[in-house]
Design a protein around this motif. Structure first.
Motif, mmCIF file in Angstrom:
data_model
loop_
_atom_site.group_PDB
_atom_site.id
_atom_site.type_symbol
_atom_site.label_atom_id
_atom_site.label_comp_id
_atom_site.label_asym_id
_atom_site.label_seq_id
_atom_site.Cartn_x
_atom_site.Cartn_y
_atom_site.Cartn_z
ATOM 1 N N LEU A 1 0.834 -1.201 0.000
ATOM 2 C CA LEU A 1 0.000 0.000 0.000
ATOM 3 C C LEU A 1 0.872 1.256 0.000
ATOM 4 C CD1 LEU A 1 -3.049 0.461 0.013
ATOM 5 C CD2 LEU A 1 -2.934 0.713 2.501
ATOM 6 N N GLU A 2 0.501 2.224 -0.818
ATOM 7 C CA GLU A 2 1.256 3.479 -0.919
ATOM 8 C C GLU A 2 0.280 4.649 -0.973
ATOM 9 O OE1 GLU A 2 4.061 6.184 -0.913
ATOM 10 O OE2 GLU A 2 4.525 4.040 -0.750
ATOM 11 N N PRO A 3 0.288 5.545 0.031
ATOM 12 C CA PRO A 3 1.173 5.523 1.195
ATOM 13 C C PRO A 3 0.764 4.430 2.189
ATOM 14 C CG PRO A 3 -0.409 7.279 1.444
ATOM 15 C CD PRO A 3 -0.626 6.705 0.068
ATOM 16 N N GLN A 4 1.674 4.067 3.070
ATOM 17 C CA GLN A 4 1.389 3.066 4.074
ATOM 18 C C GLN A 4 0.287 3.537 5.021
ATOM 19 O OE1 GLN A 4 3.244 -0.263 4.821
ATOM 20 N NE2 GLN A 4 2.987 0.149 2.635
ATOM 21 N N ALA A 5 -0.540 2.608 5.445
ATOM 22 C CA ALA A 5 -1.606 2.931 6.394
ATOM 23 C C ALA A 5 -1.060 2.934 7.817
ATOM 24 C CB ALA A 5 -2.737 1.920 6.273
ATOM 25 N N GLU A 6 -1.769 3.637 8.693
ATOM 26 C CA GLU A 6 -1.446 3.617 10.126
ATOM 27 C C GLU A 6 -2.430 2.677 10.812
ATOM 28 O OE1 GLU A 6 -0.555 7.115 13.129
ATOM 29 O OE2 GLU A 6 -2.720 6.730 13.061
ATOM 30 N N ASP B 1 -4.970 -9.938 9.077
ATOM 31 C CA ASP B 1 -3.658 -9.665 8.489
ATOM 32 C C ASP B 1 -3.507 -8.227 8.032
ATOM 33 O OD1 ASP B 1 -5.667 -10.725 6.500
ATOM 34 O OD2 ASP B 1 -4.161 -9.971 5.105
ATOM 35 N N SER B 2 -4.609 -7.565 7.695
ATOM 36 C CA SER B 2 -4.496 -6.245 7.080
ATOM 37 C C SER B 2 -5.671 -5.357 7.466
ATOM 38 C CB SER B 2 -4.431 -6.370 5.551
ATOM 39 O OG SER B 2 -5.649 -6.906 5.048
ATOM 40 N N GLY B 3 -5.554 -4.094 7.120
ATOM 41 C CA GLY B 3 -6.645 -3.150 7.254
ATOM 42 C C GLY B 3 -7.249 -3.063 8.635
ATOM 43 N N ILE B 4 -8.571 -3.061 8.690
ATOM 44 C CA ILE B 4 -9.300 -2.908 9.942
ATOM 45 C C ILE B 4 -9.033 -4.080 10.875
ATOM 46 C CG2 ILE B 4 -11.619 -2.791 10.938
ATOM 47 C CD1 ILE B 4 -12.479 -1.339 8.342
ATOM 48 N N GLY B 5 -8.973 -5.300 10.331
ATOM 49 C CA GLY B 5 -8.702 -6.470 11.160
ATOM 50 C C GLY B 5 -7.340 -6.396 11.814
ATOM 51 N N ARG B 6 -6.350 -5.915 11.081
ATOM 52 C CA ARG B 6 -5.014 -5.752 11.661
ATOM 53 C C ARG B 6 -5.046 -4.727 12.786
ATOM 54 N NH1 ARG B 6 0.530 -4.037 8.457
ATOM 55 N NH2 ARG B 6 0.228 -6.080 7.461
ATOM 56 N N SER B 7 -5.730 -3.631 12.571
ATOM 57 C CA SER B 7 -5.814 -2.605 13.616
ATOM 58 C C SER B 7 -6.478 -3.152 14.865
ATOM 59 C CB SER B 7 -6.589 -1.389 13.096
ATOM 60 O OG SER B 7 -6.662 -0.381 14.089
ATOM 61 N N ALA B 8 -7.566 -3.906 14.690
ATOM 62 C CA ALA B 8 -8.235 -4.515 15.847
ATOM 63 C C ALA B 8 -7.269 -5.420 16.600
ATOM 64 C CB ALA B 8 -9.466 -5.290 15.404
ATOM 65 N N GLY C 1 -17.012 3.939 7.661
ATOM 66 C CA GLY C 1 -17.067 4.657 6.398
ATOM 67 C C GLY C 1 -15.818 4.329 5.604
ATOM 68 N N PRO C 2 -15.350 5.234 4.750
ATOM 69 C CA PRO C 2 -14.151 4.961 3.953
ATOM 70 C C PRO C 2 -12.910 4.834 4.823
ATOM 71 C CG PRO C 2 -14.803 7.264 3.745
ATOM 72 C CD PRO C 2 -15.913 6.582 4.477
ATOM 73 N N VAL C 3 -12.178 3.747 4.657
ATOM 74 C CA VAL C 3 -10.963 3.484 5.423
ATOM 75 C C VAL C 3 -9.866 3.078 4.439
ATOM 76 C CG1 VAL C 3 -9.906 2.161 7.295
ATOM 77 C CG2 VAL C 3 -12.360 2.673 7.364
ATOM 78 N N TRP C 4 -8.662 3.574 4.655
ATOM 79 C CA TRP C 4 -7.551 3.315 3.743
ATOM 80 C C TRP C 4 -6.996 1.916 3.987
ATOM 81 C CZ3 TRP C 4 -6.205 4.288 -0.752
ATOM 82 C CH2 TRP C 4 -4.889 4.225 -1.224
ATOM 83 N N THR C 5 -7.461 0.963 3.194
ATOM 84 C CA THR C 5 -7.029 -0.430 3.283
ATOM 85 C C THR C 5 -6.677 -0.918 1.881
ATOM 86 O OG1 THR C 5 -9.156 -1.516 2.881
ATOM 87 C CG2 THR C 5 -8.729 -0.730 5.141
#
Length: 292
Positions: free
Chosen positions: A22-27, A50-57, A225-229
């Protein structure tokens, strides 16, 4: 940050997408997030962790003292790389994480997953049904039957299979959290199949919450809503590359969220802080007004 401007030429990802690319990298978790032991002694099973919202959780749960089991899509090398990153991050934090390749569109794989997690962790206290897919299409007449069926298999059937397999092992004060979407309410015309599944997830959450009240198990949903994943450039970006350039720009906050802005919502629903909340949906969507 008030606006997003992404380089669409850097987003040539193929499905299912990868956080590593992903570019730019997500936080995924802010540097100043301090856990307060809200989930000590808990074991969380997080699909799509592994990624996105699940990774953040997953990262936020670990900061709160939980041990985590995360799934990624079987046979996907890019998701395997992402999952291994999560495992390494957790271990660097002194936590416990195991990763499981699985295709939850199949009932038996859900059963086998639960059996393996129980073998490894001895219990499951928090189930996060987060894995999902989307395939944009702006004309129902051209929406292939196979796409419709796969969207339901991934977003709805897998949630049913895994929840059914997990339920016999949940006890009083354990929780289920389902990741839905603002599109279950707004239903954009180019995502009819996806939006339909997201609406089904909300009804599943409400019905199951009522069913499990007597057992003291709470069931809630999160409708971001919209999330950078990576799913965005890998799906919406293929449908309309320009859409990614200003992803989330039409929201009231004029930007998309970072996954790090989702994780604390899952912590709240997983912890005793939300002990009087069940059958509800929380809407971290940047100010979009929705019914329900």
């Amino acid at each position: 940050m008030t606006t997003n401007k992404f380089n669409i030429h850097a987003q040539k990802q193929e499905y299912p997408g990868s956080d590593a690319q992903l570019e730019p990298q997500a936080e995924f978790i802010s540097e100043n997030y301090l856990g307060s032991r809200k989930l000590v002694g808990k074991v969380a099973l997080i699909t799509g962790g592994d990624s996105g919202i699940g990774r953040s959780a997953a990262l936020h749960f670990v900061k709160e003292g939980a041990e985590v089991a995360i799934t990624y899509l079987k046979d996907s090398e890019v998701e395997k790389v992402d999952a291994e990153w999560v495992k390494q991050w957790v271990e660097n934090e002194g936590g416990v994480c195991r990763i499981y390749p699985v295709d939850l569109r199949h009932s038996q794989e859900a059963k086998d997953l639960v059996a393996q997690v129980l073998s490894d962790f001895k219990k499951i206290n928090i189930l996060v049904n987060n894995a999902g897919t989307q395939y944009p299409n702006d004309d129902l007449a051209t929406l292939e039957d196979e796409q419709w069926l796969d969207t339901f298999a991934t977003n709805v059937h897998s949630m049913f299979y895994l929840t059914k397999a997990t339920l016999p092992h949940l006890e009083k004060d354990d929780v289920i959290i389902n990741t839905s979407s603002v599109n279950g309410y707004l239903a954009p015309g180019n995502m009819v199949d996806y939006s339909t599944t997201k609406g089904a997830q909300i009804s599943f959450t409400r019905g199951l919450a009522n069913q499990l009240l007597k057992r003291g198990i709470r069931v809630n949903a999160v409708a971001p809503g919209p999330v950078w994943t990576p799913l965005q450039p890998a799906t919406l970006g293929q449908f309309n590359p320009e859409f990614v350039e200003n992803y989330g720009g039409n929201s009231p906050m004029e930007r998309c969220a970072q996954p790090s802005e989702m994780g604390p919502t899952f912590v709240y629903l997983a912890s005793s802080d939300s002990s009087f909340i069940t059958g509800q949906t929380i809407h971290p969507n940047g100010g979009m007004m929705v019914g329900g």
